[in-house]
Structure formats: C-alpha cells, structure tokens
Design a protein around this motif. Structure first.
Motif, PDB file in Angstrom:
ATOM      1  N   LEU A 159      -2.418  -3.811  -9.612  1.00  0.00           N
ATOM      2  CA  LEU A 159      -3.029  -2.438  -9.158  1.00  0.00           C
ATOM      3  C   LEU A 159      -4.361  -2.509  -8.846  1.00  0.00           C
ATOM      4  N   VAL A 198       1.748   0.902  -4.804  1.00  0.00           N
ATOM      5  CA  VAL A 198       0.382   0.868  -5.284  1.00  0.00           C
ATOM      6  C   VAL A 198       1.283   2.334  -6.202  1.00  0.00           C
ATOM      7  N   VAL A 220       0.312   2.883  -9.905  1.00  0.00           N
ATOM      8  CA  VAL A 220      -0.466   4.506 -10.351  1.00  0.00           C
ATOM      9  C   VAL A 220       0.168   4.805 -11.469  1.00  0.00           C
ATOM     10  N   LEU A 253       0.668  -1.001  -0.179  1.00  0.00           N
ATOM     11  CA  LEU A 253      -0.381   0.567  -0.287  1.00  0.00           C
ATOM     12  C   LEU A 253       0.553   0.996   0.007  1.00  0.00           C
TER      13      LEU A 253
END
Length: 210
Positions: A59, A24, A28, A20
C-alpha cells in the motif's frame, strides 16, 4: 530516433492502472481491518504478521518510490527551467507556472514576452524542452482533463497533457494568440540550440525538435 516510452511502459501502465483502480481500494480496506484483527486476536501467528506487513508494504511502497522519482525529476526540471530563464526571453510570474508533479511536467507562461515553455521528462528518461510563442500552435483540443496541443513540429506534432487545469491552459494559450505580439527573436530556435547544454544539466537526452 529517441524513444520517449520504452517497450516495458505499456504493460507497466496497464498493471499500474489496475492496481490504482482495484488494488489500492482493496488494500485500504484490508490493511486496517487485518491490523485490528492481529492486535486484538490472541491467535495471530507469524504468517498473519507476514501477511499484515505485506498489505502495508504494497500500500505504501509504490507511492513512496514514485514520490521519490517524481521529486528528483522536478529538481531536474527546475534546473532546466532556470537555465531557460537566463535567456531573458522567458520570465513568468509564480502564478503563471504550473508543475504537474506526478507527470514530471512543467508549463510556464510569460505574458509580457509572449512566450510559453513546455518541459517534460518521459518514462524513457528523455526530456522535451520546447519554447513556443503565441503563434506556434496549430490548434488546441480539450476533452475533460486531457489537453492536446497540435504543433508545427514534424518530430512532435501533438503534445498530450493530462491535468485538471486543461481548460484554463487552453484559455491562456488562446488569449496569447489574440494579443498580437510582435517578436524580434525565435524562442523555439533559442531553446532548441541549447539542447546539448540542457542535456548536460538534466543528465539525459534532450532531442532537438524541428
């Protein structure tokens, strides 16, 4: 003793936290950029498309899986809460209920009866269902988004809750404690005696807490 957190939970929690915080953000940024590269490049090959698919999969898939699990658990929570409401000792307004969706946790206040219900499904597929009155807690502690409820239960002396409404929940509990309710029932005992029935509804262990 029922294990609320299985042995695999700690390594999973560490990996999830790292993902996280770092994974991520990386995905992204990488997934859209690589998508543009593949769409506008005349040199993209099978490996490029495979890598692109992998980026989007890692993702989206973890959030999709966790959302599905959290949604099913909320349905179980709602079934149990509705059952407790049939006792007539707990009937909160909509504004007095909180659903911590990602934490599979329910918090509800009945300010008329002076009762407070806490329900949580733990990673080990164990559900705590605890009924409190205005004087059940020893004390509360708030540290940022972390709320700690210190109980009189020897089997669960402290309940940690992670929510942005930590201060608000603590304030409501303190207000209830100062309202001088009188009781002709033991809400905790009423809820505790229903644990076998609640286990049938939830499809998982609901420990009897003393």
């Amino acid at each position: 003793m029922v294990e609320r957190f299985p042995k695999w939970w700690m390594p999973y929690y560490v990996v999830r936290t790292l993902f996280l915080r770092f994974g991520v953000i990386t995905l992204v940024l990488l997934a859209p950029l690589f998508t543009l590269f593949v769409m506008n490049s005349g040199y993209a090959n099978g490996d490029d498309y495979l890598f692109l698919f992998g980026c989007w999969f890692f993702l989206i898939a973890p959030f999709g899986i966790n959302y599905s699990i959290a949604k099913k658990r909320k349905q179980k929570l709602r079934t149990v809460v509705d059952n407790i409401k049939t006792t007539g000792l707990f009937n909160p307004t909509t504004n007095s209920e909180g659903w911590l969706f990602w934490n599979s946790t329910y918090l509800g206040f009945d300010f008329h009866k002076g009762t407070f219900l806490y329900v949580r499904i733990y990673p080990g597929n164990v559900m705590d269902v605890i009924g409190f009155d205005a004087y059940s807690l020893v004390r509360t502690e708030v540290e940022g988004s972390k709320l700690r409820l210190y109980t009189r239960l020897t089997s669960l002396p402290m309940i940690p809750i992670d929510t942005g409404s930590a201060s608000s929940i603590a304030d409501h509990l303190h207000a209830m404690n100062n309202k001088r309710y009188s009781y002709n029932f033991d809400f905790h005992d009423v809820v505790n005696k229903k644990h076998k029935e609640l286990e049938q509804l939830a499809g998982m262990p609901v420990p009897e807490l003393i």
